[in-house]
Scaffold this motif. Structure first.
Motif, PDB file in Angstrom:
ATOM      1  N   LEU A  37       0.820  -1.208   0.000  1.00 58.89           N
ATOM      2  CA  LEU A  37       0.000   0.000   0.000  1.00 58.89           C
ATOM      3  C   LEU A  37       0.853   1.257   0.000  1.00 58.89           C
ATOM      4  O   LEU A  37       0.504   2.251  -0.643  1.00 58.89           O
ATOM      5  CB  LEU A  37      -0.927  -0.001   1.214  1.00 58.89           C
ATOM      6  N   VAL A  38       1.972   1.209   0.721  1.00 61.14           N
ATOM      7  CA  VAL A  38       2.841   2.383   0.846  1.00 61.14           C
ATOM      8  C   VAL A  38       4.284   1.969   0.591  1.00 61.14           C
ATOM      9  O   VAL A  38       4.627   0.785   0.636  1.00 61.14           O
ATOM     10  CB  VAL A  38       2.719   3.022   2.247  1.00 61.14           C
ATOM     11  N   LYS A  39       5.112   2.964   0.347  1.00 64.07           N
ATOM     12  CA  LYS A  39       6.534   2.723   0.108  1.00 64.07           C
ATOM     13  C   LYS A  39       7.347   3.631   1.017  1.00 64.07           C
ATOM     14  O   LYS A  39       7.028   4.810   1.183  1.00 64.07           O
ATOM     15  CB  LYS A  39       6.874   3.013  -1.358  1.00 64.07           C
ATOM     16  N   ARG A  40       8.399   3.063   1.614  1.00 63.43           N
ATOM     17  CA  ARG A  40       9.264   3.860   2.471  1.00 63.43           C
ATOM     18  C   ARG A  40      10.187   4.732   1.616  1.00 63.43           C
ATOM     19  O   ARG A  40      10.839   4.246   0.687  1.00 63.43           O
ATOM     20  CB  ARG A  40      10.122   2.949   3.363  1.00 63.43           C
ATOM     21  N   VAL A  41      10.268   5.995   1.961  1.00 63.34           N
ATOM     22  CA  VAL A  41      11.231   6.917   1.368  1.00 63.34           C
ATOM     23  C   VAL A  41      11.883   7.677   2.513  1.00 63.34           C
ATOM     24  O   VAL A  41      11.207   8.436   3.220  1.00 63.34           O
ATOM     25  CB  VAL A  41      10.566   7.889   0.377  1.00 63.34           C
ATOM     26  N   ARG A  42      13.170   7.421   2.696  1.00 67.50           N
ATOM     27  CA  ARG A  42      13.908   7.962   3.837  1.00 67.50           C
ATOM     28  C   ARG A  42      13.184   7.604   5.143  1.00 67.50           C
ATOM     29  O   ARG A  42      12.926   6.444   5.376  1.00 67.50           O
ATOM     30  CB  ARG A  42      14.142   9.468   3.653  1.00 67.50           C
ATOM     31  N   LEU A 133       1.319   2.456  11.892  1.00 68.53           N
ATOM     32  CA  LEU A 133       0.822   1.342  11.082  1.00 68.53           C
ATOM     33  C   LEU A 133       1.529   1.248   9.733  1.00 68.53           C
ATOM     34  O   LEU A 133       1.746   0.149   9.210  1.00 68.53           O
ATOM     35  CB  LEU A 133      -0.687   1.485  10.869  1.00 68.53           C
ATOM     36  N   LEU A 134       1.916   2.387   9.149  1.00 68.37           N
ATOM     37  CA  LEU A 134       2.566   2.342   7.831  1.00 68.37           C
ATOM     38  C   LEU A 134       3.868   1.563   7.892  1.00 68.37           C
ATOM     39  O   LEU A 134       4.285   0.968   6.892  1.00 68.37           O
ATOM     40  CB  LEU A 134       2.795   3.757   7.305  1.00 68.37           C
ATOM     41  N   ASP A 135       4.533   1.561   9.036  1.00 70.90           N
ATOM     42  CA  ASP A 135       5.748   0.753   9.191  1.00 70.90           C
ATOM     43  C   ASP A 135       5.443  -0.729   9.024  1.00 70.90           C
ATOM     44  O   ASP A 135       6.301  -1.495   8.572  1.00 70.90           O
ATOM     45  CB  ASP A 135       6.361   0.976  10.580  1.00 70.90           C
ATOM     46  N   VAL A 290      19.480   6.623  10.712  1.00 72.86           N
ATOM     47  CA  VAL A 290      18.547   6.752   9.596  1.00 72.86           C
ATOM     48  C   VAL A 290      17.135   6.339   9.984  1.00 72.86           C
ATOM     49  O   VAL A 290      16.221   6.401   9.160  1.00 72.86           O
ATOM     50  CB  VAL A 290      19.015   5.944   8.361  1.00 72.86           C
ATOM     51  N   HIS A 291      16.921   5.933  11.219  1.00 72.52           N
ATOM     52  CA  HIS A 291      15.584   5.578  11.678  1.00 72.52           C
ATOM     53  C   HIS A 291      14.734   6.826  11.942  1.00 72.52           C
ATOM     54  O   HIS A 291      15.260   7.887  12.292  1.00 72.52           O
ATOM     55  CB  HIS A 291      15.655   4.758  12.965  1.00 72.52           C
ATOM     56  N   PHE A 292      13.429   6.648  11.824  1.00 72.69           N
ATOM     57  CA  PHE A 292      12.480   7.704  12.162  1.00 72.69           C
ATOM     58  C   PHE A 292      12.610   8.063  13.642  1.00 72.69           C
ATOM     59  O   PHE A 292      12.596   7.193  14.511  1.00 72.69           O
ATOM     60  CB  PHE A 292      11.057   7.225  11.865  1.00 72.69           C
ATOM     61  N   GLY A 293      12.773   9.365  13.916  1.00 69.25           N
ATOM     62  CA  GLY A 293      12.840   9.809  15.296  1.00 69.25           C
ATOM     63  C   GLY A 293      14.123   9.473  16.014  1.00 69.25           C
ATOM     64  O   GLY A 293      14.171   9.553  17.246  1.00 69.25           O
ATOM     65  N   ASP A 461      25.214   8.854  -9.449  1.00 71.69           N
ATOM     66  CA  ASP A 461      23.952   9.305  -8.867  1.00 71.69           C
ATOM     67  C   ASP A 461      23.213   8.207  -8.109  1.00 71.69           C
ATOM     68  O   ASP A 461      22.166   8.477  -7.508  1.00 71.69           O
ATOM     69  CB  ASP A 461      23.033   9.862  -9.961  1.00 71.69           C
ATOM     70  N   PHE A 462      23.748   6.978  -8.129  1.00 74.84           N
ATOM     71  CA  PHE A 462      23.043   5.890  -7.441  1.00 74.84           C
ATOM     72  C   PHE A 462      23.121   6.100  -5.932  1.00 74.84           C
ATOM     73  O   PHE A 462      24.163   6.473  -5.378  1.00 74.84           O
ATOM     74  CB  PHE A 462      23.652   4.538  -7.792  1.00 74.84           C
ATOM     75  N   ALA A 463      22.017   5.840  -5.238  1.00 78.46           N
ATOM     76  CA  ALA A 463      21.985   5.900  -3.774  1.00 78.46           C
ATOM     77  C   ALA A 463      21.149   4.739  -3.259  1.00 78.46           C
ATOM     78  O   ALA A 463      20.028   4.524  -3.722  1.00 78.46           O
ATOM     79  CB  ALA A 463      21.402   7.224  -3.292  1.00 78.46           C
ATOM     80  N   MET A 464      21.690   4.003  -2.319  1.00 83.06           N
ATOM     81  CA  MET A 464      20.940   2.914  -1.710  1.00 83.06           C
ATOM     82  C   MET A 464      19.853   3.492  -0.805  1.00 83.06           C
ATOM     83  O   MET A 464      20.104   4.425  -0.051  1.00 83.06           O
ATOM     84  CB  MET A 464      21.891   2.040  -0.896  1.00 83.06           C
ATOM     85  N   PRO A 465      18.643   2.962  -0.853  1.00 85.92           N
ATOM     86  CA  PRO A 465      17.615   3.395   0.103  1.00 85.92           C
ATOM     87  C   PRO A 465      18.081   3.180   1.545  1.00 85.92           C
ATOM     88  O   PRO A 465      18.954   2.348   1.813  1.00 85.92           O
ATOM     89  CB  PRO A 465      16.414   2.505  -0.243  1.00 85.92           C
ATOM     90  N   VAL A 466      17.474   3.923   2.478  1.00 82.62           N
ATOM     91  CA  VAL A 466      17.950   3.892   3.861  1.00 82.62           C
ATOM     92  C   VAL A 466      17.806   2.517   4.503  1.00 82.62           C
ATOM     93  O   VAL A 466      18.518   2.197   5.453  1.00 82.62           O
ATOM     94  CB  VAL A 466      17.234   4.943   4.733  1.00 82.62           C
ATOM     95  N   ASP A 467      16.881   1.690   3.996  1.00 82.28           N
ATOM     96  CA  ASP A 467      16.715   0.364   4.598  1.00 82.28           C
ATOM     97  C   ASP A 467      17.716  -0.658   4.079  1.00 82.28           C
ATOM     98  O   ASP A 467      17.719  -1.807   4.520  1.00 82.28           O
ATOM     99  CB  ASP A 467      15.287  -0.148   4.404  1.00 82.28           C
TER     100      ASP A 467
END
Length: 478
Positions: A37-42, A133-135, A290-293, A461-467
């Motif tokens: 349903l959702v995608k993590r971005v940063r 919940l999005l997590d 890089v975690h939320f909060g 320009d490649f960057a690995m996502p934070v996860d």
């Protein structure tokens, strides 16, 4: 540029999508084949299969609005009823199994009321507030009900998704998928193959020989050959926390002063240099930067003099022996790490009695049953700050990896966080919890590893996502 990209990684298996995993090798495949349903971005989330969502002020009622016209790769509709069926399957007690921990998702979705008032609307009504919940839904892979029915009958079929890539072939060590024309998550190569190459030296050699376009988890020392050959070496921080779980239920480390003394008495930078040749970042709190909060990671707690004083205050001025359980893999440097830690702690008057464990799954079950000695080598991998607090630190939950720790202030902050729907306010709550758990540590936190991957050609320009999970739709090979 390559239209068919091959990724060499340690494993290449199509795992059960509704089991909980932190394995980047599995997740990169699953996110390609299945939508969520959702995608993590940063540190946040953006719409994916859902075009948007609303959440009630009580953080219990969530409504998701789906993209119209979506179909699974088998041609069946990817509508609200299919989403509800997948979320209900994800919450079953026989699903959500992570190494040593059964039914991970059930503790979040098991009591939820799931409904589809129309083909493009999904409503999730939770029994308890869950602002994060999005997590959970970021790994809520949506599967074709026809394919899950076959899977649940025990048939040897591949699960079918609606993701940007469609499975075309699978073998025990190789999976190939083709890009789905017109999928809303456009981008990436026309075809992608994930191949299992357990040896990092072989992964590097295949890239240098032009046999693959991407090679993951390379040895940092030998990866220097990439730039010399005109390829890209990409270093990134893994969010996985390498830690020692501390037995706060019984034994010496039930004393908070000794847990704090361990945190103060360990030179993390020296451990990283000794064990990993500098390829890690010191971890001074319970989640990565890089975690939320994530809170203030700049505070260096290394203070051996204060550590010795606290050890003496706790009644161990003449010395202390601690028992340590140590696996032989996951983390793979566990034995080297424990030996280096023993050298450091000896300077504080602490001796370690080490028990080595070769059965990693059996080791995880031992930890889950809370049968560790005084401490054990472990990792903490959820990208959700809420999940780490809830599953590992909250004494009221006493989750799989909880080891007797209790801090009423941290639990009160967790309760605030799970009710707070404003992201900035919730992040500040978790940052406060971060500070509380630095002052009264449940674990001995050590570092986040630095990882190395290689990409064919120059890819600045490649960057690995934070996860730390490769998003094949963002690979620089259109």
């Amino acid at each position: 540029m390559a239209q068919h990209v091959t990724i060499a990684q340690r494993r290449a298996a199509l795992a059960e999508p509704h089991d909980c995993t932190d394995a980047a090798d599995e997740l990169t495949i699953q996110h390609a084949l299945f939508d969520t349903l959702v995608k993590r971005v940063r540190q946040g989330f953006v719409p994916h299969l859902a075009t948007g969502w609303t959440v009630g002020a009580d953080a219990r009622s969530w409504t998701f609005h789906l993209r119209p016209g979506q179909v699974f790769h088998d041609g069946t509709p990817c509508d609200a009823m299919a989403v509800v069926a997948s979320l209900a399957r994800m919450a079953r007690p026989d699903k959500g199994y992570a190494l040593g921990a059964p039914a991970v998702w059930r503790q979040y979705l098991g009591g939820a009321k799931l409904s589809a008032p129309d083909p493009l609307t999904v409503v999730v009504e939770l029994p308890e507030p869950l602002a994060d919940l999005l997590d959970i839904l970021e790994q809520g892979f949506i599967l074709s009900p026809d394919s899950t029915a076959a899977l649940d009958r025990g048939e040897d079929v591949a699960p079918v998704g609606s993701g940007p890539y469609r499975l075309t072939s699978r073998a025990p060590d190789r999976i190939t998928a083709a890009r789905v024309a017109g999928h809303f998550a456009a981008g990436g190569p026309a075809q992608v193959t994930w191949c299992a190459v357990p040896d990092p030296a072989e992964r590097l050699a295949l890239l240098l020989q032009g046999e693959v376009e991407v090679a993951t988890l390379l040895d940092p020392a030998t990866a220097t050959a990439l730039t010399a050959a005109g390829h890209t070496r990409h270093d990134y921080l893994s969010p996985v926390a390498i830690i020692y779980l501390l037995n706060a239920a019984r034994g010496p480390l039930a004393d908070a002063r000794l847990r704090q003394a361990l945190s103060l008495g360990v030179d993390r930078a020296a451990l990283i240099d000794t064990v990993l040749d500098g390829m890690a970042q010191p971890l001074r709190g319970f989640v990565s930067p890089v975690h939320f909060g994530a809170g203030d990671a700049s505070r260096d707690p290394f203070d051996p003099d204060r550590a010795r004083a606290m050890i003496a205050e706790a009644g161990y001025a003449q010395g202390l022996r601690l028992s340590v359980d140590c696996p032989t893999r996951l983390p793979d440097e566990a034995e080297r790490l424990t030996a280096a830690l023993a050298e450091q702690l000896a300077r504080l008057g602490i001796a370690l009695d080490v028990t080595r464990h070769t059965d990693r799954e059996g080791y995880a079950h031992m930890v889950r049953r809370k049968e560790i000695g005084d401490m054990c080598v472990f990792d903490s991998s959820p990208m959700s700050t809420f999940r780490v607090l809830f599953e590992k630190i909250d004494a009221r939950v006493a989750g799989s990896w909880w080891q007797g720790y209790h801090n009423a202030q941290a639990e009160a902050l967790l309760d605030q966080g799970r009710r707070e729907t404003d992201s900035a306010t919730r992040a500040a709550i978790y940052a406060e919890a971060y500070g509380v758990l630095q002052d009264d540590p449940p674990w001995l936190t050590l570092y986040n590893p630095q990882r190395v991957m290689g990409l064919a050609g120059g890819q600045p320009d490649f960057a690995m996502p934070v996860d730390g999970v490769i998003d094949v739709t963002a690979l620089p090979y259109p």
